[in-house]
Design an enzyme around this catalytic site. Structure first.
Site, mmCIF file in Angstrom:
data_model
loop_
_atom_site.group_PDB
_atom_site.id
_atom_site.type_symbol
_atom_site.label_atom_id
_atom_site.label_comp_id
_atom_site.label_asym_id
_atom_site.label_seq_id
_atom_site.Cartn_x
_atom_site.Cartn_y
_atom_site.Cartn_z
ATOM 1 N N HIS A 17 0.833 -1.216 0.000
ATOM 2 C CA HIS A 17 0.000 0.000 0.000
ATOM 3 C C HIS A 17 0.866 1.264 0.000
ATOM 4 C CE1 HIS A 17 -0.450 0.119 4.706
ATOM 5 N NE2 HIS A 17 0.540 0.897 4.339
ATOM 6 N N GLU A 37 -5.117 0.413 -0.155
ATOM 7 C CA GLU A 37 -4.870 -1.012 0.065
ATOM 8 C C GLU A 37 -4.978 -1.786 -1.259
ATOM 9 O OE1 GLU A 37 -3.588 -1.580 2.816
ATOM 10 O OE2 GLU A 37 -4.930 -1.499 4.547
HETATM 11 C C1 F6R Z 1 1.745 6.596 6.303
HETATM 12 C C2 F6R Z 1 1.400 5.850 5.114
HETATM 13 C C3 F6R Z 1 1.730 4.411 4.964
HETATM 14 C C4 F6R Z 1 3.144 4.054 5.407
HETATM 15 C C5 F6R Z 1 3.383 2.551 5.275
HETATM 16 C C6 F6R Z 1 4.750 2.149 5.788
HETATM 17 O O1 F6R Z 1 1.318 7.934 6.187
HETATM 18 O O2 F6R Z 1 0.822 6.413 4.252
HETATM 19 O O3 F6R Z 1 1.555 4.038 3.614
HETATM 20 O O4 F6R Z 1 4.075 4.752 4.639
HETATM 21 O O5 F6R Z 1 2.406 1.855 5.985
HETATM 22 O O6 F6R Z 1 4.799 2.359 7.160
HETATM 23 P P1 F6R Z 1 6.151 2.251 7.972
HETATM 24 O O7 F6R Z 1 7.030 3.344 7.489
HETATM 25 O O8 F6R Z 1 5.745 2.423 9.404
HETATM 26 O O9 F6R Z 1 6.718 0.895 7.666
#
Ligand code: F6R
Length: 243
Positions: A138, A143
């Site tokens: 995503h 999603e």
């Molecule tokens: C957050 C967002 C999400 C995150 C993704 C990765 O604003 O849009 O798409 O970038 O879930 O999250 P991390 O960096 O926590 O692994």
């Protein structure tokens, strides 16, 4: 697509912050699309350091964030709004009037989505969009299976995302089941994309997104169709990307 392989998380964060700072320096009134989660935290820390050193000035910058949990307000420490103030906005000279976040407390989906699309349009469009990637591919909270044609909308989070994000909550039950997110179409309209990834657990999905079939089943695969993408990943995340 440009690829920067960095040693580790800190090195990735430094490179990403430098690219964001360069954007602001070359165009002070840049519209920055910002992300939350673990990936950008180090880059935000580094941007704060650059600001304190007098190397970057946020006074004209405009921000629009990617997403927000439905049901969480800005005072809730688990909201993305709180995260952004805590990790960046409270520590730099950004004008509060130039900060744009989705309102997780708005219950009227159509109204909130239309409001946010107008905000993006009136800003003149996003100059640089920062993105992380979810374990299921995503971007924002778009999603798998989400149409590439969507602008801002409300989504039902998948089990994979709830599982991945439960670390920010006391228990899995507390993770909101819905979120507002900028759509893929809104993201693809950004003039430049800065795509960051760190850790071995991102290696396979990063490879599939950037070298596999372009399909809504892997939302980040749409980035193959964007003309200006910079990927900054640490060695672990980039381990499957051909050199
Ligand atoms: C957050 C967002 C999400 C995150 C993704 C990765 O604003 O849009 O798409 O970038 O879930 O999250 P991390 O960096 O926590 O692994």
């Amino acid at each position: 697509m440009r690829f920067y392989r960095t040693r580790d998380y800190d090195d990735m964060s430094r490179k990403a912050a430098n690219i964001l700072a360069a954007q602001i320096i070359s165009k002070p009134r840049s519209v920055l699309g910002l992300a939350t989660g673990s990936s950008p935290l180090g880059a935000y820390r580094r941007l704060v350091e650059l600001y304190r050193a007098g190397d970057v000035d946020f006074s004209e910058a405009v921000t629009v964030n990617l997403d927000e949990y439905v049901g969480l307000g800005p005072d809730d420490s688990r909201s993305y709004s709180y995260y952004m103030f805590d990790s960046l906005f409270d520590h730099v000279n950004i004008d509060p009037a130039n900060i744009n976040m989705l309102n997780g407390l708005e219950t009227d989906e159509a109204r909130e989505s239309a409001r946010y699309d107008r905000v993006i349009e009136r800003s003149g469009g996003i100059d640089m969009q920062l993105l992380g990637i979810g374990p299921n591919g995503h971007i924002g909270f778009n999603e798998p299976g989400t149409s590439f044609e969507k602008d801002t909308h409300r989504v039902k989070l998948t089990e994979s995302t709830i599982e991945a994000n439960k670390r920010f909550f006391a228990s899995e039950d507390e993770v909101p089941r819905h979120a507002y997110t900028m759509g893929i179409r809104s993201i693809m309209r950004a003039r430049k994309i800065l795509f960051i990834a760190s850790g071995e657990h991102k290696a396979e999905i990063l490879h599939r997104s950037l070298f596999g079939p372009i399909t809504p089943q892997v939302p980040a695969s749409v980035l193959q169709l964007h003309s200006d993408v910079t990927v900054v990943g640490d060695e672990a995340a980039m381990s499957m990307i051909p050199t």
